[in-house]
Design a protein around this motif. Structure first.
Motif, PDB file in Angstrom:
ATOM      1  N   GLY A   1      31.234  -8.588 -16.092  1.00 53.04           N
ATOM      2  CA  GLY A   1      30.770  -7.404 -15.604  1.00 53.04           C
ATOM      3  C   GLY A   1      29.242  -7.264 -15.718  1.00 53.04           C
ATOM      4  O   GLY A   1      28.769  -6.709 -14.928  1.00 53.04           O
ATOM      5  N   LEU A   2      28.652  -8.119 -16.449  1.00 51.80           N
ATOM      6  CA  LEU A   2      27.209  -7.958 -16.707  1.00 51.80           C
ATOM      7  C   LEU A   2      26.372  -8.575 -15.769  1.00 51.80           C
ATOM      8  O   LEU A   2      27.036  -9.921 -15.335  1.00 51.80           O
ATOM      9  N   ILE A   3      25.042  -8.295 -15.730  1.00 47.59           N
ATOM     10  CA  ILE A   3      24.516  -9.159 -14.698  1.00 47.59           C
ATOM     11  C   ILE A   3      23.770 -10.344 -15.003  1.00 47.59           C
ATOM     12  O   ILE A   3      23.439 -10.436 -16.258  1.00 47.59           O
ATOM     13  N   GLY A   4      24.066 -11.458 -14.024  1.00 47.77           N
ATOM     14  CA  GLY A   4      23.590 -12.571 -14.666  1.00 47.77           C
ATOM     15  C   GLY A   4      22.480 -13.067 -13.572  1.00 47.77           C
ATOM     16  O   GLY A   4      22.406 -12.447 -12.619  1.00 47.77           O
ATOM     17  N   ARG A   5      21.369 -13.897 -14.160  1.00 47.46           N
ATOM     18  CA  ARG A   5      20.142 -14.018 -13.592  1.00 47.46           C
ATOM     19  C   ARG A   5      20.014 -15.427 -12.524  1.00 47.46           C
ATOM     20  O   ARG A   5      19.298 -15.559 -11.871  1.00 47.46           O
TER      21      ARG A   5
ATOM     22  N   ASP B   1      28.541   1.076 -14.842  1.00 51.90           N
ATOM     23  CA  ASP B   1      27.488   2.176 -14.702  1.00 51.90           C
ATOM     24  C   ASP B   1      26.339   2.386 -13.659  1.00 51.90           C
ATOM     25  O   ASP B   1      25.552   3.108 -13.790  1.00 51.90           O
ATOM     26  N   GLY B   2      26.531   1.275 -12.619  1.00 49.15           N
ATOM     27  CA  GLY B   2      25.560   1.318 -11.766  1.00 49.15           C
ATOM     28  C   GLY B   2      24.332   0.908 -12.241  1.00 49.15           C
ATOM     29  O   GLY B   2      23.202   0.947 -11.265  1.00 49.15           O
ATOM     30  N   PHE B   3      24.173   0.138 -13.138  1.00 51.22           N
ATOM     31  CA  PHE B   3      22.763  -0.296 -13.777  1.00 51.22           C
ATOM     32  C   PHE B   3      22.415  -1.386 -12.709  1.00 51.22           C
ATOM     33  O   PHE B   3      23.234  -2.246 -12.338  1.00 51.22           O
ATOM     34  N   THR B   4      21.249  -1.685 -12.168  1.00 48.29           N
ATOM     35  CA  THR B   4      20.714  -2.341 -11.210  1.00 48.29           C
ATOM     36  C   THR B   4      19.448  -3.227 -11.950  1.00 48.29           C
ATOM     37  O   THR B   4      18.645  -2.761 -12.480  1.00 48.29           O
ATOM     38  N   TYR B   5      19.359  -4.340 -11.002  1.00 50.43           N
ATOM     39  CA  TYR B   5      18.281  -5.384 -11.411  1.00 50.43           C
ATOM     40  C   TYR B   5      17.727  -5.664  -9.987  1.00 50.43           C
ATOM     41  O   TYR B   5      18.529  -5.948  -9.018  1.00 50.43           O
ATOM     42  N   TYR B   6      16.498  -5.670  -9.693  1.00 49.97           N
ATOM     43  CA  TYR B   6      15.608  -6.078  -8.508  1.00 49.97           C
ATOM     44  C   TYR B   6      14.686  -7.090  -8.564  1.00 49.97           C
ATOM     45  O   TYR B   6      13.939  -7.056  -9.758  1.00 49.97           O
TER      46      TYR B   6
END
Length: 124
Positions: free
Chosen positions: A102-106, A55-60
């Motif tokens: 597919g989920l963002i990992g930190r 879905d294009g969700f982003t983290y910065y």
């Protein structure tokens, strides 16, 4: 064998701009979360930006918010990091990393595949 390949690094002046690219093949690119990490000398590898698979969700990272932008072009199996108004403290080797979940990992351990890195040097 999956091997992400980064490009676009180099020397840039502060307040200029630079775009990093990462291309990968041999996988279903669109199902992967993709991240850019960086590592400066004697510092730990640090998550800079990441984008979720669907879905294009982003983290910065807080220090790059408003200056950097991550985007992906699944049709070309490519992800980009647009770096605007870079600062000398952004100087590092930048790595592209792919995560099959597919989920963002930190953390770096969350990612399955890594590129070789591309050097970004920001001059003041």
């Amino acid at each position: 064998q999956v091997q992400p390949v980064e490009s676009g690094g180099g020397l840039v002046q502060a307040a200029g701009s630079l775009r990093l690219s990462c291309a990968a093949s041999g996988l279903t690119f669109s199902s992967y979360a993709i991240a850019w990490f960086r590592q400066a000398p004697v510092k730990e590898r640090q998550l800079v930006a990441a984008i979720r698979w669907n879905d294009g969700f982003t983290y910065y990272l807080d220090s790059v918010k408003g200056r950097f932008a991550i985007s992906r072009f699944n049709a070309k199996n490519t992800v980009y990091l647009q770096m605007n108004s870079p600062k000398p403290e952004d100087t590092a080797v930048y790595y592209c990393a792919l995560r099959s979940v597919g989920l963002i990992g930190r953390t770096p351990d969350d990612y399955d595949y890594w590129g070789q890195g591309t050097q970004v040097t920001v001059s003041s």
